[in-house]
Enzyme design. Structure first.
Site, PDB file in Angstrom:
ATOM      1  NE  ARG A 168       8.109   0.911   3.824  1.00  0.00           N
ATOM      2  CZ  ARG A 168       6.894   0.442   4.107  1.00  0.00           C
ATOM      3  NH1 ARG A 168       6.588  -0.812   3.871  1.00  0.00           N
ATOM      4  NH2 ARG A 168       5.975   1.222   4.621  1.00  0.00           N
ATOM      5  CE  LYS A 189      24.396  -6.802 -11.098  1.00  0.00           C
ATOM      6  NZ  LYS A 189      24.514  -6.004 -12.323  1.00  0.00           N
ATOM      7  NE  ARG A 204      -1.286  -1.872   3.484  1.00  0.00           N
ATOM      8  CZ  ARG A 204      -2.270  -2.749   3.588  1.00  0.00           C
ATOM      9  NH1 ARG A 204      -3.484  -2.343   3.764  1.00  0.00           N
ATOM     10  NH2 ARG A 204      -2.011  -4.030   3.548  1.00  0.00           N
ATOM     11  CB  THR A 205       3.804   2.425   1.882  1.00  0.00           C
ATOM     12  OG1 THR A 205       3.182   2.047   3.110  1.00  0.00           O
ATOM     13  CG2 THR A 205       4.511   3.747   2.086  1.00  0.00           C
ATOM     14  CG  HIS A 256       5.575   4.499   8.126  1.00  0.00           C
ATOM     15  ND1 HIS A 256       5.526   5.232   6.952  1.00  0.00           N
ATOM     16  CD2 HIS A 256       4.922   3.334   7.851  1.00  0.00           C
ATOM     17  CE1 HIS A 256       4.870   4.539   6.042  1.00  0.00           C
ATOM     18  NE2 HIS A 256       4.501   3.391   6.553  1.00  0.00           N
TER      19      HIS A 256
HETATM   20  C1  NCD Z   1       3.433  -0.532   8.225  1.00  0.00           C
HETATM   21  C2  NCD Z   1       4.924  -0.497   7.982  1.00  0.00           C
HETATM   22  O1  NCD Z   1       5.400  -0.937   6.944  1.00  0.00           O
HETATM   23  O2  NCD Z   1       5.593   0.004   8.858  1.00  0.00           O
HETATM   24  N1  NCD Z   1       2.672  -0.776   7.098  1.00  0.00           N
HETATM   25  C3  NCD Z   1       2.390   0.229   6.246  1.00  0.00           C
HETATM   26  O3  NCD Z   1       3.177   1.077   5.948  1.00  0.00           O
HETATM   27  N2  NCD Z   1       1.140   0.238   5.760  1.00  0.00           N
HETATM   28  C4  NCD Z   1       3.069  -1.395   9.337  1.00  0.00           C
HETATM   29  C5  NCD Z   1       3.414  -2.840   9.250  1.00  0.00           C
HETATM   30  O4  NCD Z   1       4.201  -3.276   8.403  1.00  0.00           O
HETATM   31  O5  NCD Z   1       2.900  -3.567  10.100  1.00  0.00           O
END
Ligand code: NCD
Length: 322
Positions: free
Chosen positions: A108, A86, A58-59, A136
Site C-alpha cells: 500500500r 532515513k 482492516r486491509t 484498490h
Molecule cells: C479504503 C482505503 O484505504 O482506500 N479503506 C480500506 O481499504 N478498507 C477506503 C478509505 O480509506 O476510506
C-alpha cells in the site's frame, strides 16, 4: 484455470472471466474461514511480505490472516520505523526486500502508480493494497463478492456510489469492476468531489442524493478522505451530512431490499448515520470485512499458482511470460 495475471495491480487488467474465477475460489475460502480449523496449504513454504506505507487496520490485518491461513510465512514490514524514514527510495527498499526472496509482496502506498513501478523491479508476485487515488483491487473484489452473495447476481444491478469519488481508489476500482460486469452505475456527490472526465465513463452523475438513490439495489457509501484534501471541498461536515449523508429518510428512496455498503473506516454522522451502519437488515458492512479475508486468500492462491507455473517453465528452459 482462467486467471492469467502475474500481479494484481488493478481491476483494469482483469477480464470478466478472471474476476469470476477469483470470486468462485473466494466463495470456497468463505466456507473454510467459518470452520474452527482454518488451514489450507496453498502457500506452504512461501514467503509473503506486507509493506504498508500508509496506515491501515482492516486491509493489513486481512492480508496477514489470509497469508497465514494459507500456510505462508508472513512478515509485516514496519514502514514507520524502516529505512524509508532515513531517506531510502521506494525502489531501493523494494530491491533490498527482493534479495530476501519473497514470493508475494503486498503493497500500500500513498502515491498513485507506485505499486506498478515496484512490480517492474522485483521478481515475485505483487498485490496492490491501495495506491493513492488509483486502484484498490482487492476492495472492489470483496465488494463484488458481498454484492453477489446478497443479491444472487453481479450483473444488471443499479449501484449508487456516493460521496468523495474524486479521492477514492475504492470508487475507481469498483467503477471499473462493476462496469465490466454490466451493471448500471450512478455516482452521487458534490461537483467538487467528482473526478474530471468521469462523465465519459458511461455512468450517471447526480448532485441530488435523493434522485440518485431512487430504486438503487446497492448503496455504496465512501469515506470523506480528508487526508487527501488540501482545501475547502465541502462547506462543513454538518452541511455535507445533510446533503450527502445516508440516513433512514434518504435510504427509503432506494429499492426496498437495497443493501448498504461502506469500505471502512467510517465517519459516523458525516457520510453515514450510525443507526443505518448498524442495521443488520440493511447494512452488509461486516460481511464486507469477512469477504475481504476470503478474497485476499483467493488472490494470493491464484498468484502463487501462476508464480509456481512460471518458475516451472523457467526451470524447464521454456519461454517465460510473454
Ligand atoms: C479504503 C482505503 O484505504 O482506500 N479503506 C480500506 O481499504 N478498507 C477506503 C478509505 O480509506 O476510506
Amino acid at each position: 484455470m482462467s486467471f492469467r495475471a502475474r500481479h494484481l495491480l488493478g481491476i483494469d487488467h482483469l477480464k470478466p472471466d478472471e474476476i469470476t474465477t477469483l470470486l468462485d475460489l473466494a466463495g470456497d475460502y468463505v466456507a473454510l474461514n467459518r470452520r474452527t480449523v482454518k488451514h489450507a496449504d496453498a502457500l506452504a513454504g512461501m514467503t509473503q511480505i506486507n509493506m504498508f506505507f500508509e496506515n491501515s487496520t482492516r486491509t493489513q490485518a486481512s492480508f496477514e490472516l489470509a497469508g497465514k491461513r494459507l500456510g505462508a510465512d508472513v512478515m509485516n514490514m514496519a514502514v514507520a520505523q524502516s529505512s524509508v524514514k532515513k531517506g531510502e527510495t521506494l525502489i531501493d527498499t523494494a530491491l533490498t526486500l527482493n534479495a530476501m526472496q519473497p514470493d508475494l509482496l503486498v503493497v500500500r502506498h500513498p502515491h498513485s502508480g507506485a505499486v506498478n513501478l515496484l512490480a517492474e523491479k522485483v521478481n515475485c508476485a505483487v498485490i496492490n493494497a491501495g495506491d493513492g487515488r488509483h486502484e484498490h483491487p482487492t476492495q472492489a473484489l470483496l465488494d463484488a463478492l458481498t454484492i453477489r452473495r446478497a443479491k444472487g447476481r453481479l450483473h444488471r444491478l443499479t449501484i449508487a456510489i456516493c460521496g468523495d469519488i474524486a479521492h477514492s481508489r475504492v470508487a475507481r476500482s469498483n467503477l471499473i469492476l462493476l462496469g465490466k460486469m454490466e451493471n448500471r452505475i450512478r455516482l452521487i456527490g458534490p461537483a467538487t468531489l467528482m473526478p474530471a472526465g468521469v462523465s465519459e465513463m458511461g455512468v450517471e452523475l447526480y448532485e441530488d442524493m435523493r434522485e440518485g438513490l431512487r430504486g438503487a439495489d446497492v448503496v455504496m457509501m465512501l469515506r470523506l478522505q480528508k487526508e487527501r484534501m488540501d482545501g475547502g471541498f465541502i462547506p462543513s461536515e454538518r452541511e455535507y451530512f445533510h446533503r450527502f449523508g445516508l440516513d433512514a429518510e434518504k435510504l427509503a428512496l432506494a429499492a426496498p431490499d437495497a443493501i448498504v455498503m461502506h469500505p471502512g473506516p467510517m465517519n459516523r454522522g458525516v457520510e453515514i448515520d450510525g443507526t443505518i451502519a448498524d442495521d443488520i437488515n440493511r447494512s452488509v458492512i461486516q460481511d464486507q470485512v469477512e469477504m475481504g479475508v476470503a478474497v485476499r486468500m483467493a488472490a494470493l492462491d491464484l498468484l502463487a499458482r501462476n508464480l509456481r507455473a512460471e518458475r516451472g517453465r523457467a526451470a524447464a528452459g521454456e519461454p517465460q511470460w510473454t
